[in-house]
Enzyme design. Structure first.
Site, mmCIF file in Angstrom:
data_model
loop_
_atom_site.group_PDB
_atom_site.id
_atom_site.type_symbol
_atom_site.label_atom_id
_atom_site.label_comp_id
_atom_site.label_asym_id
_atom_site.label_seq_id
_atom_site.Cartn_x
_atom_site.Cartn_y
_atom_site.Cartn_z
ATOM 1 N N LYS A 98 102.482 32.723 -3.934
ATOM 2 C CA LYS A 98 101.308 31.938 -3.559
ATOM 3 C C LYS A 98 100.411 31.684 -4.784
ATOM 4 C CE LYS A 98 99.202 33.229 0.240
ATOM 5 N NZ LYS A 98 98.974 32.495 1.470
ATOM 6 N N HIS A 149 104.879 32.650 13.687
ATOM 7 C CA HIS A 149 105.617 33.771 13.111
ATOM 8 C C HIS A 149 107.023 33.876 13.698
ATOM 9 C CE1 HIS A 149 106.926 37.965 13.380
ATOM 10 N NE2 HIS A 149 106.633 37.943 12.095
ATOM 11 N N GLU A 165 143.447 51.496 -3.840
ATOM 12 C CA GLU A 165 142.564 51.993 -2.773
ATOM 13 C C GLU A 165 142.093 53.414 -3.009
ATOM 14 O OE1 GLU A 165 143.796 50.413 1.303
ATOM 15 O OE2 GLU A 165 145.714 50.907 0.381
ATOM 16 N N ARG A 202 94.102 36.712 0.498
ATOM 17 C CA ARG A 202 95.446 36.665 1.081
ATOM 18 C C ARG A 202 96.449 37.348 0.168
ATOM 19 N NH1 ARG A 202 95.410 31.544 4.325
ATOM 20 N NH2 ARG A 202 93.396 30.657 3.919
ATOM 21 N N ARG A 217 151.618 43.451 3.514
ATOM 22 C CA ARG A 217 151.505 44.872 3.186
ATOM 23 C C ARG A 217 152.404 45.695 4.092
ATOM 24 N NH1 ARG A 217 145.927 47.749 4.254
ATOM 25 N NH2 ARG A 217 146.717 47.723 6.382
ATOM 26 N N ARG A 238 105.108 26.479 -0.861
ATOM 27 C CA ARG A 238 106.239 27.321 -1.268
ATOM 28 C C ARG A 238 107.518 26.640 -0.793
ATOM 29 N NH1 ARG A 238 104.737 31.991 3.120
ATOM 30 N NH2 ARG A 238 105.137 30.737 4.933
ATOM 31 N N MET A 287 102.222 40.700 5.683
ATOM 32 C CA MET A 287 101.061 41.383 5.086
ATOM 33 C C MET A 287 99.770 40.737 5.595
ATOM 34 S SD MET A 287 102.401 42.222 1.297
ATOM 35 C CE MET A 287 103.093 40.641 1.011
ATOM 36 N N TYR A 299 141.239 36.470 -7.004
ATOM 37 C CA TYR A 299 140.894 35.948 -5.679
ATOM 38 C C TYR A 299 140.191 37.000 -4.842
ATOM 39 C CZ TYR A 299 144.940 38.511 -3.842
ATOM 40 O OH TYR A 299 145.808 39.495 -3.493
ATOM 41 N N SER A 321 145.688 44.522 -5.502
ATOM 42 C CA SER A 321 144.680 44.042 -4.568
ATOM 43 C C SER A 321 143.787 45.236 -4.204
ATOM 44 C CB SER A 321 145.331 43.465 -3.316
ATOM 45 O OG SER A 321 144.326 43.041 -2.429
ATOM 46 N N GLY A 333 141.728 47.471 -2.159
ATOM 47 C CA GLY A 333 141.426 47.764 -0.760
ATOM 48 C C GLY A 333 140.108 48.519 -0.762
ATOM 49 N N ARG A 386 148.329 42.676 7.612
ATOM 50 C CA ARG A 386 148.506 44.091 7.984
ATOM 51 C C ARG A 386 149.666 44.151 8.972
ATOM 52 N NH1 ARG A 386 142.440 43.978 7.802
ATOM 53 N NH2 ARG A 386 141.746 45.704 6.508
ATOM 54 N N CYS A 423 140.981 42.749 -0.830
ATOM 55 C CA CYS A 423 141.231 42.410 0.569
ATOM 56 C C CYS A 423 140.495 43.329 1.528
ATOM 57 C CB CYS A 423 142.728 42.372 0.863
ATOM 58 S SG CYS A 423 143.517 43.953 0.573
ATOM 59 N N GLY A 433 103.971 36.447 7.227
ATOM 60 C CA GLY A 433 103.262 37.209 8.257
ATOM 61 C C GLY A 433 103.371 38.721 8.141
HETATM 62 C C1 PEP Z 1 141.233 48.514 2.547
HETATM 63 O O1 PEP Z 1 141.361 49.722 2.567
HETATM 64 O O2 PEP Z 1 140.279 47.933 1.987
HETATM 65 C C2 PEP Z 1 142.201 47.670 3.243
HETATM 66 C C3 PEP Z 1 142.147 46.364 3.165
HETATM 67 O O3 PEP Z 1 143.107 48.290 4.023
HETATM 68 P P1 PEP Z 1 142.799 48.850 5.494
HETATM 69 O O4 PEP Z 1 141.439 48.377 5.883
HETATM 70 O O5 PEP Z 1 143.862 48.292 6.362
HETATM 71 O O6 PEP Z 1 142.887 50.305 5.285
HETATM 72 MG MG MG Z 2 143.267 50.516 3.165
#
Ligand code: PEP
Ligand code: MG
Length: 911
Positions: free
Chosen positions: A27, A474, A782, A97, A650, A348, A108, A888, A801, A803, A596, A868, A106
């Site tokens: 403000k 509000h 993992e 204010r 997997r 704002r 504060m 990715y 990947s 986990g 899975r 993943c 709203g």
């Molecule tokens: C993970 O562990 O992040 C994963 C993708 O495998 P899951 O959730 O099936 O254990």
């Molecule tokens: Mg897992």
């Protein structure tokens, strides 16, 4: 030189500017900026956020040099406004204010009309020639001072606000519907009654010294930074408690001097749906808080201001255009019209729904105000908000049927889009408790109006319905930001907090009854109304709507084309069925990052249970042979749906007792004898085998690749099914790129063991069919050991990947299944900022990931690395994944657009 704690603005001159939000708050910085661009702003000064941090670091005291700096600035304001603070002939009044770096609507406190006492009120009456408005301002000031500075609140939730109760009595006594109808005598009585209320309830006199008043107000504003609702708000929106707020002390202008005066809040375009055109709320002959608090239902600027005050309407439109051009963003403004002249009290960047965010960003690009890169900025479209475009809407047929059945109840202002059905709850605290106990039952919070105290209950509710208030009240602001369906100003509903009922359309609904609300149209219905997919889903997934028939879809698609142009991180999906895969592709998924395989067994539980009870390798292989065709069909379906895109499959991951345990035997009495018959053993043998499978700590037990290592025939069957399916689909002319993934490996030896079986299965299938194809064998990362020894694992693994569900569990030693009881407490007490299973704990788990990436690529330079875990669809985590160089992210199908937008935002932020 001593620290500058106070920044002046007024008369085209300002110490600050819009870039100084961390010091001056949003403000303060924008008041300074508006002065600089020659907009009409009453003079004032900002006490910086450093004053706030000093205040809390020093036992709620102010820096010694502050006092003089305030006095000096006050003098400048007096000069600018040609009036004197506390003067008995020409008094200047102030407002005070809050104003944090990020707006916290709203949450504060504010105090208006500071400087009024029994003497100055008389002078003000003379000066303005309006005794009524002077006394009205005075009674407001005493009321606000009592409420905000002296903290006089209702004793319990059924008692009304004590000041409002007194006001209501006075209105009744005088036979008037609105405060503006109260006589001078009534206002004078109210001032006396309010002072008495303060004396009896707070045990002290209302202060008459203007300087004491101003310091009281400043203290209250800084004090409100740490009130419960502000803290809850900051936790919800990730605003650090350390930031502190600024306080703005500004000369008062009056919206309550007569019918050529007004107060209002406006938006340079609609922020519920994003429709272009100035809009907002105003009240004639009133002061600002009346609009924001939602006590009176205001008039709409776009509907009636042009008739009521044509000149002021024109000024406002001009100001709106100038602001949008200057800020390149939709503005949310507060203004006062004093004797026909518009004064700006705040501007704002406006908060908006996901719908509005997309529409506004796309429109601003098409209008040439911003570039497509600017349109993608995180602050314009928080990636999560894109989700709102995918949320269900009410099925028009179901709505028509409900109307026909006499279930239409009322119509209010459509303040937050979305369709919601749920049980009526009248109190925010009860909504919160109810939600904790019954998380699957949706709640509609129904209130006369909401106030910032209701924030926790609003969070728990699916929709918010209020009897009073306008689109800028509000309730509207906060629910829009939360992405909740919201209807305000629904004056036909009569909420009775004591009887716990809502009377509407001749019916009496009780707390706990179901109602439905359409936040797109403002309609409220009794009972439940069926929902239907959003337009984007209808176009992309259901294919029941043509792209050109949906404006919402067209804007979505334009935005996503910019997203795809600017992101570098690929986005895949976690999908186990062809249906999910097809949906994800419709949203733009570029591959499957996690299939899975255990989910594919859900339709063949008896077969897998048979395999599990087998005691020998031979009998297990026999049982597995029955599963192979099912798996092959499932994989083939996935490959077809993904049509040449990479598919990561997997191997079996969960502990076997998830498929077969005591519980299963108990719940299905015929299961044990059936398994005994199939395996040619006894029921006792089956029970013994089931008992063997029991684990005290299954998450850390016999699961992941440990299963495939102890029972290699499982891996062999799955690998064979994958390659047979791949060959089959390739023969149909569809390109197939299988990526076989080993779960939960921590040692290179574990990976190599599984890799050998997988490659052998591939060779066998290739030689049997005479068809070969490219494939990869990789691993999930993992467990911390896998990340730390990624250099070794990458000698064999062709991709990684992360986990992060398991990696979070194993790094933090917090069970992913059992953290519920304490995570809420941890969040409430600021022990951790986020739920680590939703947003990557960047400093801990994130650092382990960094190590995994660095070490993996130290061995294999071009190693493809994805994620993943559930974090793959969380915008903050996606941005982190971009930063550490992942190839990715993979997330559930409906999170794909969100992840893509976050990926583009990450790429642009890094430039
Ligand atoms: C993970 O562990 O992040 C994963 C993708 O495998 P899951 O959730 O099936 O254990
Ligand atoms: Mg897992």
């Amino acid at each position: 030189m001593s620290t500058q704690y106070v920044y002046y603005f007024g008369d085209g001159e300002a110490d600050g500017n819009t870039t100084m939000k961390s010091l001056l708050g949003g403000k303060g910085a924008n008041l300074a900026e508006m002065v600089r661009i020659a907009l009409p702003v009453p003079a004032g000064f900002t006490l910086t956020t450093e004053v706030c941090t000093y205040y809390y670091a020093n036992g709620r005291t102010f820096p010694p040099e502050l006092k003089q700096q305030v006095i000096d600035s006050l003098k400048k304001v007096e000069k600018s406004m040609g009036a004197e603070f506390g003067c008995s002939t020409n008094p200047l009044l102030f407002s005070c204010r809050s104003g944090a770096r990020e707006s916290m609507p709203g949450m504060m406190d504010t105090v208006l009309n500071i400087g009024l006492n029994d003497t100055t009120v008389v002078a003000l009456a003379k000066q303005t020639g309006n005794e009524r408005s002077a006394w009205d301002s005075y009674r407001r000031f005493v009321q606000m001072y009592g409420d905000v500075v002296l903290e006089l609140k209702p004793k319990d939730k059924t008692e009304g606000d004590p000041f409002e109760v007194a006001l209501e009595h006075k209105r009744e006594k005088e036979g008037v519907a609105e405060d503006s109808g109260l006589s001078v005598a009534a206002l004078k009585e109210l001032v006396a009654e309010f002072k008495l209320l303060i004396k009896t309830r707070a045990g002290k006199d209302f202060p008459t010294d203007p300087m004491e008043q101003v310091w009281g107000a400043i203290g209250a504003v800084f004090g409100s930074w740490m009130n419960d609702r502000a803290m809850v708000y900051r936790r919800t929106y990730g605003i650090p408690h350390e930031w502190g707020t600024a306080a703005n002390v500004q000369a008062m202008v009056f919206g309550n001097l007569g019918d050529d005066c007004a107060t209002g809040v406006g938006l340079t375009r609609d922020c519920a749906l994003g429709t272009p055109g100035f809009c907002g709320d105003y009240l004639i002959n009133a002061q600002g808080e009346d609009v924001v608090a939602g006590i009176r239902t205001p008039k709409r600027i776009e509907e009636t201001l042009a008739q009521d005050m044509p000149e002021s309407f024109a000024q406002l439109n001009e100001i709106g255009k100038k602001l949008e051009k200057h800020y390149k963003e939709v503005q949310d403004i507060e203004f006062t019209i004093q004797r026909g002249k518009v004064y700006m009290l705040q501007t704002r960047n406006a908060k908006r729904t996901g719908f509005a965010a997309v529409r506004i960003a796309v429109d601003l690009v098409n209008e040439g105000l911003i570039t497509e890169v600017e349109a993608l900025q995180k602050r314009r479209i928080p990636a999560d908000d894109l989700n709102q475009l995918l949320q269900p809407i009410f099925d028009p047929a179901a709505k028509a049927a409900a109307t026909k059945e006499g279930r239409f109840l009322a119509k209010g202002i459509n303040a937050g889009p979305g369709a919601a059905s749920g049980v009526i709850c009248l109190f925010a605290d009860e909504a919160e408790k109810f939600h904790e106990k019954n998380p699957t039952i949706d709640i509609i919070l129904v209130r006369k109006e909401t106030s910032p105290e209701d924030l926790r209950g609003m969070k728990a509710a699916k929709g918010i319905l209020t009897a009073t208030g306008g689109a800028s009240s509000h309730a509207a602001l906060v629910s829009r930001q939360m992405g909740k369906a919201c209807i305000v100003g629904c004056s036909a509903i009569d909420v009775d907090y004591t009887a716990c009922t809502v009377k509407v359309a001749g019916k009496t609904l009780k707390a706990g009854d179901f109602i439905s609300m359409d936040g797109f149209t403002g309609e409220v219905f009794e009972g439940k109304v069926a929902t239907k997919d959003s337009e984007v889903i209808q176009v992309l997934v259901q294919k029941t709507l043509k792209p050109e028939e949906s404006e919402t879809y067209k804007r979505y698609s334009q935005l996503m084309s910019w997203v795809d142009k600017h992101r570098t991180l690929q986005v895949r999906t976690n999908a186990d069925t062809p249906g999910q895969a097809t949906e994800a592709v419709a949203f733009g998924a570029e591959g499957i990052g996690l299939c899975r395989t255990e989910h594919m067994f859900f339709d063949h539980l008896d077969e897998i249970r048979h395999m599990i009870v087998c005691e020998t390798k031979d009998s297990r292989e026999e049982a597995l042979a029955k599963l192979l065709p099912f798996q092959r069909e499932d994989f083939a379906g996935l490959f077809r749906s993904m049509n040449g895109r990479p598919v990561t499959i997997r191997l079996l991951d969960p502990p076997l007792h998830e498929f077969l345990s005591d519980r299963h035997l108990e719940e299905q009495p015929d299961l044990g004898p059936k398994l005994a018959a199939w395996t040619g053993s006894s029921l006792d043998a089956v029970k013994r085998r089931v008992a063997e499978l029991h684990e005290a700590n299954p998450m850390l037990g016999h699961r992941g690749c440990r299963l495939g290592i102890v029972y290699p025939e499982i891996t062999a069957m799955q690998a064979r099914a994958i390659f047979e399916a791949a060959v089959m689909v390739k023969k149909e002319g569809i390109n197939v790129v299988p990526e076989v993934m080993v779960p939960l490996a921590g040692f290179l030896a574990e990976f190599k063991h599984q890799e050998k079986i997988i490659r052998a299965a591939a060779e066998l299938v290739f030689s049997e069919t005479g068809v070969t194809l490219e494939y990869l064998v990789g691993t999930m990362i993992e467990v911390p050991r896998a990340a730390v020894r990624a250099d070794q694992i990458a000698t064999a693994a062709e991709f990684f990947s992360f986990g992060t569900n398991d990696l979070t569990q194993t790094t933090l030693a917090i069970s992913r299944d059992d953290y519920g009881p304490f995570i809420g407490f941890y969040r409430e007490h600021d022990i951790i900022a986020n739920d680590p299973f939703q947003t990557i704990d960047q400093e801990g788990v994130g650092d382990i990931m960094r190590i995994g990436v660095e070490r993996g690529r130290s061995t294999r330079k071009d190693l493809k690395i994805g994620i993943c875990g559930e974090h793959g669809g969380d915008p903050a985590s996606v941005m982190f994944c971009h930063e550490i160089g992942l190839t990715y992210v993979s997330c559930s199908p409906r999170r794909v657009p969100v992840a893509k937008l976050a990926a583009a935002q990450a790429a642009l932020a890094a430039k």
